[in-house]
Enzyme design. Sequence first.
Site: not given
Ligand code: BDR
Ligand code: CA
Length: 310
Positions: A10, A39, A124, A165-166, A240
Amino acid sequence: MPVPVIIDCDPGHDDVFALWLAAGNPAVTLLGVTTVGGNGRLDHTTTNARIALTVAGVEGVPVAAGADEPLQRELTPATWIHGDNALGGPVLPEPTVPLDPRGAVELISDLLEASPEPVTLIPTGPLTNIATFLQRRPDLRGRIAEIIWMGGSTGRGNVGAYPEFNAWVDPEAADLVFKSGLPLTMVGLNVSHQALVTEQVIESIQRIGNETSAFGVELLRFFCGAYDVAEGMPEAPLHDPITVAIAIDRAVTTVRRCHVDIETKGEFTSGATAVDLHDMLGKEPNADVALTLDVPRFWQLVREAVATLR
Ligand code: BDR
Ligand code: CA
């Protein structure tokens, strides 16, 4: 024999470096790139993936778009870290790398079927595409060598007290992948926060002196500025590419095999990775969880890859 890999991403500043590391290191062969909303919204992350390859002069690697939205939730793009277009900083060129007409699941399926060797999947971003692929094509499970994912954390999160986040964007997808029984490595914040973009790192990338490094430095300066504002971290963590570094050289991290549950319901913890580091639960391990990073080796791999690109 190079390891065949597909990156599901992303982009995203750090995703771009993951793509460049895979494109520039001869120990892996980048078979294809698929994109997911994370993202940024899917149109941005897809364009950005094509731009990343265009800038680096990478040709012949198909790029296909996947899911714009998580399986069951609404996407909140990480604009506070990556900007409105998910790749804040440099002026973005028009990509010359084309968009493959296939969808992400179709491209992954085709590449797995065509590869003589089982393929390593490197997500990622949120795991929406990977979960959808596993649901739609269970017949191709055996063609997956392993999954190396950036996401989660053994400790605290970056979008709440616990969630990363992911994982937080699509916990239902993460839950499905962690329950899949496939070989899985988790590269969480606990290890990615060891890959800090110091001024020395930026200068060493600048010294490479090619177009890719110049573009990369602009990305890193924006990324560090955003992390400084958002998290008080002027040396941002380049999460990533650690995934790709592991595919290249497993010794770049140490891991512990443990059981990981994904919190999909918690009132305060939704999207958290509950990593049973000390085997308190006695459950069957389902992931190799990365713990430590060989920091000099990691940056050496990144620099060497960028130096081979345009
Ligand atoms: C992850 O979230 C995104 O902001 C970055 O690309 C990374 O994959 C980090 O929490
Ligand atoms: Ca990412």
